[in-house]
Design a protein around this motif. Structure first.
Motif, PDB file in Angstrom:
ATOM      1  N   THR A   1       0.646  -1.513  -0.060  1.00 20.95           N
ATOM      2  CA  THR A   1       0.215   0.202   0.166  1.00 20.95           C
ATOM      3  C   THR A   1       0.507   1.276   0.393  1.00 20.95           C
ATOM      4  OG1 THR A   1      -0.099  -0.112   2.994  1.00 20.95           O
ATOM      5  CG2 THR A   1      -1.837  -0.975   0.821  1.00 20.95           C
ATOM      6  N   ALA A   2       1.892   1.512   1.114  1.00 20.38           N
ATOM      7  CA  ALA A   2       2.813   2.606   0.659  1.00 20.38           C
ATOM      8  C   ALA A   2       3.591   2.530  -0.763  1.00 20.38           C
ATOM      9  CB  ALA A   2       3.942   2.453   1.482  1.00 20.38           C
TER      10      ALA A   2
ATOM     11  N   THR B   1     -14.500   1.853 -16.162  1.00 21.34           N
ATOM     12  CA  THR B   1     -14.004   3.356 -15.214  1.00 21.34           C
ATOM     13  C   THR B   1     -13.457   2.554 -13.651  1.00 21.34           C
ATOM     14  OG1 THR B   1     -16.426   3.282 -14.155  1.00 21.34           O
ATOM     15  CG2 THR B   1     -16.129   4.390 -16.403  1.00 21.34           C
ATOM     16  N   LEU B   2     -12.609   3.388 -12.900  1.00 16.79           N
ATOM     17  CA  LEU B   2     -12.648   2.751 -11.565  1.00 16.79           C
ATOM     18  C   LEU B   2     -13.287   2.992 -10.952  1.00 16.79           C
ATOM     19  CD1 LEU B   2      -9.946   2.400  -9.537  1.00 16.79           C
ATOM     20  CD2 LEU B   2     -10.015   5.323  -9.626  1.00 16.79           C
TER      21      LEU B   2
ATOM     22  N   ALA C   1      -6.957  -1.686  -2.859  1.00 11.61           N
ATOM     23  CA  ALA C   1      -5.791  -1.691  -4.280  1.00 11.61           C
ATOM     24  C   ALA C   1      -6.391  -0.308  -4.488  1.00 11.61           C
ATOM     25  CB  ALA C   1      -4.957  -1.984  -4.422  1.00 11.61           C
ATOM     26  N   LEU C   2      -7.923  -0.539  -5.614  1.00 10.89           N
ATOM     27  CA  LEU C   2      -8.659  -0.129  -6.196  1.00 10.89           C
ATOM     28  C   LEU C   2      -9.620   1.187  -5.070  1.00 10.89           C
ATOM     29  CD1 LEU C   2     -10.140  -2.622  -8.284  1.00 10.89           C
ATOM     30  CD2 LEU C   2      -8.126  -1.218  -9.527  1.00 10.89           C
ATOM     31  N   GLU C   3      -9.775   0.762  -4.660  1.00 10.41           N
ATOM     32  CA  GLU C   3      -9.888   1.869  -3.311  1.00 10.41           C
ATOM     33  C   GLU C   3      -9.526   3.124  -2.815  1.00 10.41           C
ATOM     34  OE1 GLU C   3     -11.983  -0.624   0.397  1.00 10.41           O
ATOM     35  OE2 GLU C   3     -14.232  -0.867  -1.584  1.00 10.41           O
ATOM     36  N   LEU C   4      -7.907   2.573  -2.626  1.00  9.73           N
ATOM     37  CA  LEU C   4      -6.880   3.321  -2.685  1.00  9.73           C
ATOM     38  C   LEU C   4      -6.607   4.256  -3.814  1.00  9.73           C
ATOM     39  CD1 LEU C   4      -5.030   4.554  -0.657  1.00  9.73           C
ATOM     40  CD2 LEU C   4      -3.477   2.276  -1.438  1.00  9.73           C
ATOM     41  N   ALA C   5      -7.122   3.573  -5.213  1.00  9.16           N
ATOM     42  CA  ALA C   5      -6.437   4.547  -6.102  1.00  9.16           C
ATOM     43  C   ALA C   5      -8.005   5.957  -6.641  1.00  9.16           C
ATOM     44  CB  ALA C   5      -6.827   3.535  -7.039  1.00  9.16           C
ATOM     45  N   ALA C   6      -8.480   5.071  -6.018  1.00 10.23           N
ATOM     46  CA  ALA C   6     -10.344   5.901  -6.108  1.00 10.23           C
ATOM     47  C   ALA C   6     -10.108   7.155  -4.980  1.00 10.23           C
ATOM     48  CB  ALA C   6     -11.331   5.142  -5.632  1.00 10.23           C
ATOM     49  N   ARG C   7      -9.169   7.075  -4.112  1.00  8.80           N
ATOM     50  CA  ARG C   7      -8.372   8.303  -2.901  1.00  8.80           C
ATOM     51  C   ARG C   7      -7.848   8.671  -4.497  1.00  8.80           C
ATOM     52  NH1 ARG C   7      -9.389   4.371   0.634  1.00  8.80           N
ATOM     53  NH2 ARG C   7      -6.818   3.971   1.784  1.00  8.80           N
ATOM     54  N   HIS C   8      -7.147   9.129  -4.961  1.00  7.22           N
ATOM     55  CA  HIS C   8      -5.975   9.816  -6.165  1.00  7.22           C
ATOM     56  C   HIS C   8      -7.012   9.692  -7.440  1.00  7.22           C
ATOM     57  CE1 HIS C   8      -3.067   9.746  -2.953  1.00  7.22           C
ATOM     58  NE2 HIS C   8      -3.142   8.813  -2.752  1.00  7.22           N
TER      59      HIS C   8
ATOM     60  N   VAL D   1       2.870   5.200  -6.374  1.00  7.95           N
ATOM     61  CA  VAL D   1       3.072   6.032  -7.413  1.00  7.95           C
ATOM     62  C   VAL D   1       2.182   6.829  -7.232  1.00  7.95           C
ATOM     63  CG1 VAL D   1       4.614   3.587  -7.751  1.00  7.95           C
ATOM     64  CG2 VAL D   1       2.489   3.570  -7.794  1.00  7.95           C
ATOM     65  N   LEU D   2       0.476   5.981  -6.604  1.00  8.18           N
ATOM     66  CA  LEU D   2      -0.555   7.434  -7.127  1.00  8.18           C
ATOM     67  C   LEU D   2      -0.283   8.539  -7.161  1.00  8.18           C
ATOM     68  CD1 LEU D   2      -3.297   4.423  -5.711  1.00  8.18           C
ATOM     69  CD2 LEU D   2      -3.851   5.679  -7.815  1.00  8.18           C
ATOM     70  N   ALA D   3      -0.042   8.823  -6.279  1.00  7.62           N
ATOM     71  CA  ALA D   3       0.450  10.467  -6.017  1.00  7.62           C
ATOM     72  C   ALA D   3       1.226  10.831  -6.858  1.00  7.62           C
ATOM     73  CB  ALA D   3       1.714  10.240  -4.395  1.00  7.62           C
TER      74      ALA D   3
END
Length: 289
Positions: free
Chosen positions: A174-175, A235-236, A204-211, A180-182
């Motif tokens: 997750t780190a 879509t995400l 992981a996808l929920e984390l991506a959705a925050r970015h 890489v999302l940032a």
């Protein structure tokens, strides 16, 4: 192509085989880590086929070895999926005994696969193994095969992350995802889900959705190059909801903020990421349609 059918090279002039056999004569034995590609026979390189043809011993995960046509005088050493270091050590011992050994990986052996396991076993093993001729023969990895089917999603900067926490803590995964999302990379997710860890892809996808925007293109590419191939462009937001439909044969690609779709009527849209972050695409390819 039947995923269980033997791989056959498109080229069979013997030149590549002769090169491999000549290398084997130089020492008491040799070891080559070879990538079979994602499945289709024409995605197996001539150099990789030459390694398979010249090997006296093939070492690998059972289903991968099943893809290779049997040859008289050649021995297959099959093992389970979670014994990579043991498998690598066995291959190195065979090479030290004078065998011409091919360690088989799917896709590319250097991408989350057997090449690193061989060198890990080499570093920790018998010092005499370090004098063995060792070669890594590349193959087409799932990331490249799925990208080619979808269009050009890797046209800009991208990275690959394995979601498996067998060899690293989930907190490390997750780190790295956060980083890489940032940085706004396109992200290719290997080993996204399994029976033992069915929740990790959704997290992981929920984390991506925050970015990333909810409309960010996401590709679910399953078993590309095999008879049961499937490719979905979501879509995400849709991908989060569909996370449980993926499996270990699925490669998930999350687009960057610049990743775009080109509509093709009833056909699946093309996905691409522009090479430039400063130039705007033409108006005909704006947004998701």
């Amino acid at each position: 192509m039947d995923p269980g059918s033997p791989l056959r090279s498109a080229r069979d002039d013997g030149a590549e085989v002769a090169k491999v056999e000549e290398k084997a004569k130089a020492g008491t034995g040799s070891l080559t880590v070879v990538g079979l590609g994602p499945g289709e026979a024409h995605w197996l390189t001539p150099a990789a086929q030459a390694v398979l043809d010249a090997a006296s011993d093939l070492v690998g995960y059972g289903p991968y070895l099943d893809r290779i046509a049997a040859r008289e005088g050649q021995t297959k050493h099959a093992s389970d999926n979670r014994v990579e270091i043991d498998r690598a050590g066995h291959a190195l011992r065979l090479a030290a005994e004078g065998k011409t050994v091919a360690v088989v990986s799917g896709g590319d052996p250097g991408v989350f696969a057997m090449a690193a396991a061989v060198f890990e076993a080499l570093e920790a093993g018998d010092p005499a193994w370090r004098s063995l001729p060792i070669t890594v023969e590349p193959g087409i990895t799932a990331m490249l095969a799925s990208a080619a089917k979808a269009g050009a999603p890797l046209g800009g900067d991208f990275c690959a992350i394995s979601l498996s926490d067998n060899l690293k803590p989930w907190e490390v995964v997750t780190a790295r995802l956060e980083a890489v999302l940032a940085a706004d990379f396109v992200i290719c997710l290997y080993n996204p889900i399994s029976k033992a860890r069915p929740w990790q892809l959704r997290e992981a996808l929920e984390l991506a959705a925050r970015h990333r925007s909810a409309q960010t293109p996401v590709i679910f590419a399953r078993a590309v190059g095999r008879a049961d191939e499937g490719l979905r462009i979501l879509t995400l937001a849709e991908a989060v909801a569909a996370a449980a439909s993926a499996d270990m044969a699925t490669l998930v690609t999350i687009g960057a903020s610049s990743t775009r779709l080109i509509a093709r009527g009833e056909e699946r849209p093309w996905v691409y990421t522009p090479r430039s972050v400063t130039k705007s695409p033409s108006a005909t390819s704006q947004g998701r349609t």
